[in-house]
Design a protein around this motif. Structure first.
Motif, PDB file in Angstrom:
ATOM      1  N   THR A 262       8.367  73.484  94.543  1.00 18.94           N
ATOM      2  CA  THR A 262       9.687  72.916  94.298  1.00 18.94           C
ATOM      3  C   THR A 262       9.649  71.804  93.262  1.00 18.94           C
ATOM      4  OG1 THR A 262       9.648  71.095  95.921  1.00 18.94           O
ATOM      5  CG2 THR A 262      10.222  73.305  96.742  1.00 18.94           C
ATOM      6  N   ARG A 263      10.822  71.518  92.743  1.00 17.61           N
ATOM      7  CA  ARG A 263      10.979  70.402  91.812  1.00 17.61           C
ATOM      8  C   ARG A 263      10.538  69.086  92.442  1.00 17.61           C
ATOM      9  NH1 ARG A 263      16.936  70.266  90.191  1.00 17.61           N
ATOM     10  NH2 ARG A 263      17.044  72.423  90.917  1.00 17.61           N
ATOM     11  N   TYR A 264      10.746  68.961  93.747  1.00 19.88           N
ATOM     12  CA  TYR A 264      10.421  67.712  94.438  1.00 19.88           C
ATOM     13  C   TYR A 264       8.914  67.475  94.471  1.00 19.88           C
ATOM     14  CZ  TYR A 264      15.027  69.215  95.954  1.00 19.88           C
ATOM     15  OH  TYR A 264      16.314  69.696  95.975  1.00 19.88           O
ATOM     16  N   ASP A 265       8.138  68.542  94.630  1.00 18.68           N
ATOM     17  CA  ASP A 265       6.676  68.418  94.601  1.00 18.68           C
ATOM     18  C   ASP A 265       6.196  67.923  93.240  1.00 18.68           C
ATOM     19  OD1 ASP A 265       6.336  69.589  97.218  1.00 18.68           O
ATOM     20  OD2 ASP A 265       6.714  71.535  96.302  1.00 18.68           O
ATOM     21  N   LEU A 266       6.700  68.562  92.194  1.00 16.96           N
ATOM     22  CA  LEU A 266       6.217  68.253  90.854  1.00 16.96           C
ATOM     23  C   LEU A 266       6.724  66.908  90.361  1.00 16.96           C
ATOM     24  CD1 LEU A 266       5.318  71.152  91.187  1.00 16.96           C
ATOM     25  CD2 LEU A 266       6.054  71.609  88.849  1.00 16.96           C
ATOM     26  N   GLU A 267       7.958  66.545  90.711  1.00 24.17           N
ATOM     27  CA  GLU A 267       8.454  65.225  90.325  1.00 24.17           C
ATOM     28  C   GLU A 267       7.679  64.136  91.049  1.00 24.17           C
ATOM     29  OE1 GLU A 267      12.446  62.417  90.406  1.00 24.17           O
ATOM     30  OE2 GLU A 267      12.650  64.552  90.882  1.00 24.17           O
ATOM     31  N   MET A 268       7.355  64.356  92.305  1.00 24.37           N
ATOM     32  CA  MET A 268       6.567  63.399  93.074  1.00 24.37           C
ATOM     33  C   MET A 268       5.247  63.102  92.375  1.00 24.37           C
ATOM     34  SD  MET A 268       5.383  63.734  97.092  1.00 24.37           S
ATOM     35  CE  MET A 268       4.569  65.327  96.824  1.00 24.37           C
ATOM     36  N   ALA A 269       4.566  64.149  91.933  1.00 28.03           N
ATOM     37  CA  ALA A 269       3.302  63.968  91.219  1.00 28.03           C
ATOM     38  C   ALA A 269       3.513  63.288  89.874  1.00 28.03           C
ATOM     39  CB  ALA A 269       2.621  65.319  91.028  1.00 28.03           C
TER      40      ALA A 269
ATOM     41  N   ARG B 255       5.659  61.177  88.959  1.00 29.24           N
ATOM     42  CA  ARG B 255       5.990  59.754  89.083  1.00 29.24           C
ATOM     43  C   ARG B 255       4.771  58.851  89.123  1.00 29.24           C
ATOM     44  NH1 ARG B 255      11.102  58.653  93.153  1.00 29.24           N
ATOM     45  NH2 ARG B 255      12.614  60.048  92.152  1.00 29.24           N
ATOM     46  N   ILE B 256       3.613  59.399  89.542  1.00 27.23           N
ATOM     47  CA  ILE B 256       2.419  58.552  89.586  1.00 27.23           C
ATOM     48  C   ILE B 256       1.320  59.060  88.643  1.00 27.23           C
ATOM     49  CG2 ILE B 256       2.817  57.642  91.897  1.00 27.23           C
ATOM     50  CD1 ILE B 256       0.758  59.628  92.952  1.00 27.23           C
ATOM     51  N   GLY B 257       1.699  59.939  87.732  1.00 28.88           N
ATOM     52  CA  GLY B 257       0.732  60.403  86.741  1.00 28.88           C
ATOM     53  C   GLY B 257      -0.314  61.343  87.284  1.00 28.88           C
ATOM     54  N   MET B 258       0.023  62.083  88.340  1.00 32.01           N
ATOM     55  CA  MET B 258      -0.900  63.060  88.904  1.00 32.01           C
ATOM     56  C   MET B 258      -0.596  64.432  88.312  1.00 32.01           C
ATOM     57  SD  MET B 258      -1.372  64.278  92.905  1.00 32.01           S
ATOM     58  CE  MET B 258      -1.936  62.658  93.440  1.00 32.01           C
ATOM     59  N   PRO B 259      -1.603  65.174  87.888  1.00 31.94           N
ATOM     60  CA  PRO B 259      -1.344  66.532  87.411  1.00 31.94           C
ATOM     61  C   PRO B 259      -0.796  67.397  88.540  1.00 31.94           C
ATOM     62  CG  PRO B 259      -3.713  66.088  87.497  1.00 31.94           C
ATOM     63  CD  PRO B 259      -3.023  64.807  87.802  1.00 31.94           C
ATOM     64  N   SER B 260      -0.067  68.419  88.170  1.00 33.50           N
ATOM     65  CA  SER B 260       0.511  69.301  89.184  1.00 33.50           C
ATOM     66  C   SER B 260       0.421  70.752  88.733  1.00 33.50           C
ATOM     67  CB  SER B 260       1.975  68.936  89.451  1.00 33.50           C
ATOM     68  OG  SER B 260       2.775  69.167  88.303  1.00 33.50           O
ATOM     69  N   ILE B 261       0.531  71.641  89.716  1.00 32.17           N
ATOM     70  CA  ILE B 261       0.595  73.079  89.466  1.00 32.17           C
ATOM     71  C   ILE B 261       1.811  73.603  90.210  1.00 32.17           C
ATOM     72  CG2 ILE B 261      -0.545  75.312  89.730  1.00 32.17           C
ATOM     73  CD1 ILE B 261      -3.228  73.787  89.848  1.00 32.17           C
ATOM     74  N   GLY B 262       2.707  74.247  89.484  1.00 29.68           N
ATOM     75  CA  GLY B 262       3.866  74.855  90.112  1.00 29.68           C
ATOM     76  C   GLY B 262       3.583  76.303  90.448  1.00 29.68           C
ATOM     77  N   VAL B 263       3.976  76.718  91.647  1.00 30.01           N
ATOM     78  CA  VAL B 263       3.813  78.124  92.040  1.00 30.01           C
ATOM     79  C   VAL B 263       5.196  78.750  92.162  1.00 30.01           C
ATOM     80  CG1 VAL B 263       1.643  77.605  93.209  1.00 30.01           C
ATOM     81  CG2 VAL B 263       3.764  77.672  94.544  1.00 30.01           C
TER      82      VAL B 263
ATOM     83  N   ILE C  60       1.961  76.517  85.499  1.00 32.01           N
ATOM     84  CA  ILE C  60       2.860  77.212  86.413  1.00 32.01           C
ATOM     85  C   ILE C  60       2.298  78.606  86.598  1.00 32.01           C
ATOM     86  CG2 ILE C  60       5.191  78.094  86.805  1.00 32.01           C
ATOM     87  CD1 ILE C  60       6.222  75.871  84.965  1.00 32.01           C
ATOM     88  N   VAL C  61       2.129  79.025  87.846  1.00 34.92           N
ATOM     89  CA  VAL C  61       1.507  80.322  88.117  1.00 34.92           C
ATOM     90  C   VAL C  61       2.441  81.173  88.964  1.00 34.92           C
ATOM     91  CG1 VAL C  61      -0.826  79.392  87.946  1.00 34.92           C
ATOM     92  CG2 VAL C  61       0.308  79.462  90.178  1.00 34.92           C
ATOM     93  N   ASP C  62       2.341  82.492  88.790  1.00 30.66           N
ATOM     94  CA  ASP C  62       3.177  83.401  89.582  1.00 30.66           C
ATOM     95  C   ASP C  62       2.356  84.311  90.474  1.00 30.66           C
ATOM     96  OD1 ASP C  62       2.103  85.209  87.805  1.00 30.66           O
ATOM     97  OD2 ASP C  62       4.012  85.739  86.864  1.00 30.66           O
ATOM     98  N   SER C  63       1.057  84.028  90.589  1.00 26.31           N
ATOM     99  CA  SER C  63       0.208  84.797  91.497  1.00 26.31           C
ATOM    100  C   SER C  63      -0.925  83.917  91.999  1.00 26.31           C
ATOM    101  CB  SER C  63      -0.379  86.022  90.781  1.00 26.31           C
ATOM    102  OG  SER C  63      -1.331  85.623  89.810  1.00 26.31           O
ATOM    103  N   VAL C  64      -1.449  84.267  93.159  1.00 26.68           N
ATOM    104  CA  VAL C  64      -2.585  83.531  93.714  1.00 26.68           C
ATOM    105  C   VAL C  64      -3.804  83.697  92.818  1.00 26.68           C
ATOM    106  CG1 VAL C  64      -4.134  83.317  95.703  1.00 26.68           C
ATOM    107  CG2 VAL C  64      -1.678  83.675  96.063  1.00 26.68           C
ATOM    108  N   ARG C  65      -3.942  84.839  92.222  1.00 23.23           N
ATOM    109  CA  ARG C  65      -5.064  85.057  91.299  1.00 23.23           C
ATOM    110  C   ARG C  65      -5.025  84.059  90.149  1.00 23.23           C
ATOM    111  NH1 ARG C  65      -5.355  90.713  88.238  1.00 23.23           N
ATOM    112  NH2 ARG C  65      -3.460  89.804  87.343  1.00 23.23           N
ATOM    113  N   ASP C  66      -3.829  83.831  89.592  1.00 16.89           N
ATOM    114  CA  ASP C  66      -3.711  82.865  88.504  1.00 16.89           C
ATOM    115  C   ASP C  66      -3.961  81.444  88.997  1.00 16.89           C
ATOM    116  OD1 ASP C  66      -3.181  84.868  86.716  1.00 16.89           O
ATOM    117  OD2 ASP C  66      -1.013  84.554  86.673  1.00 16.89           O
ATOM    118  N   LEU C  67      -3.543  81.138  90.221  1.00 13.29           N
ATOM    119  CA  LEU C  67      -3.823  79.822  90.783  1.00 13.29           C
ATOM    120  C   LEU C  67      -5.323  79.612  90.904  1.00 13.29           C
ATOM    121  CD1 LEU C  67      -2.963  77.168  92.137  1.00 13.29           C
ATOM    122  CD2 LEU C  67      -2.849  78.413  94.306  1.00 13.29           C
ATOM    123  N   ARG C  68      -6.037  80.622  91.359  1.00 14.20           N
ATOM    124  CA  ARG C  68      -7.494  80.515  91.469  1.00 14.20           C
ATOM    125  C   ARG C  68      -8.113  80.234  90.090  1.00 14.20           C
ATOM    126  NH1 ARG C  68      -9.832  82.276  96.186  1.00 14.20           N
ATOM    127  NH2 ARG C  68     -11.789  82.457  95.042  1.00 14.20           N
TER     128      ARG C  68
END
Length: 215
Positions: A167-174, A176-184, A202-210
């Motif tokens: 969600t947008r809330y996960d990525l905005e949270m990160a 705000r403090i300069g933490m890298p994020s990955i959107g699924v 941003i990934v659309d599969s678990v394989r890409d997340l890995r």
């Protein structure tokens, strides 16, 4: 990614629960006479704490009304127990392999502590997480208090961790403090929304997340 700590959102990222949450909110609110919202409205607030979610769905709602909806929501939501089959295919292996590779895993979620504790046990994922943080014991996303608590626990800097969320809330949270994020993209929000918060990927599969995590 060369990070020491991987922080996961729960609903919509690790566990396929988005539609059940939306259904439970709809049932709890409408049976009390609150107007039905578009389906997307119920999905869009997933990730927020319950107070913030209800205030967004029904502006001006009173605390008493909120408490009544929350009670109804709990009845509907907890009637269905999270099982290992509700974990998105491949995500249990992602967490297992991260731990095996020497990286730490944790959870930052909009769920209540009661809701998360039950799900950690029934899903089978609980043993993988050394620390978890919930909206009712910190502040709701996108406030980064949960992330700060997790960083403090591990004694690491934001750049040494990554937030994985749907969600947008996960990525905005990160952000705000300069933490890298990955959107699924298999949860609530898609690339057009997630991309607004400068994620590392941003990934659309678990394989890409890995692949992004170097597994």
């Amino acid at each position: 990614m060369d990070v020491k700590v991987v922080i996961f959102d729960w609903d919509g990222t690790l566990v396929d629960s988005v539609e059940h949450i939306a259904d439970s909110l709809y049932q709890a609110a409408t049976e009390l006479g609150f107007p039905a919202r578009e389906r997307e409205a119920y999905r869009d607030i997933i990730g927020l704490g319950m107070v913030e979610a209800l205030e967004k769905l029904y502006p001006g709602i009173s605390r008493d009304e909120m408490s009544t909806i929350r009670e109804g929501y709990g009845r509907y939501f907890f009637a269905k127990v999270t099982t290992p089959q509700n974990v998105f295919a491949g995500m249990a292996e992602v967490v297992t392999d991260l731990r095996a590779g020497g990286r730490s895993c944790s959870v930052a979620t909009g769920k209540s502590r009661k809701g998360l504790e039950g799900a950690l046990v029934s899903s089978g994922l609980g043993p993988h997480f050394e620390i978890t943080r919930c909206a009712d014991e910190a502040r709701s996303k996108p406030d980064p208090t949960m992330l700060r608590d997790i960083l403090s626990f591990y004694g690491v800097q934001p750049r040494e961790a990554v937030m994985v969320g749907d969600t947008r809330y996960d990525l905005e949270m990160a952000q705000r403090i300069g933490m890298p994020s990955i959107g699924v993209e298999w949860g609530v929000h898609k690339k057009d929304v997630l991309g607004q918060y400068a994620p590392h990927a941003i990934v659309d599969s678990v394989r890409d997340l890995r692949t992004v995590l170097g597994l």
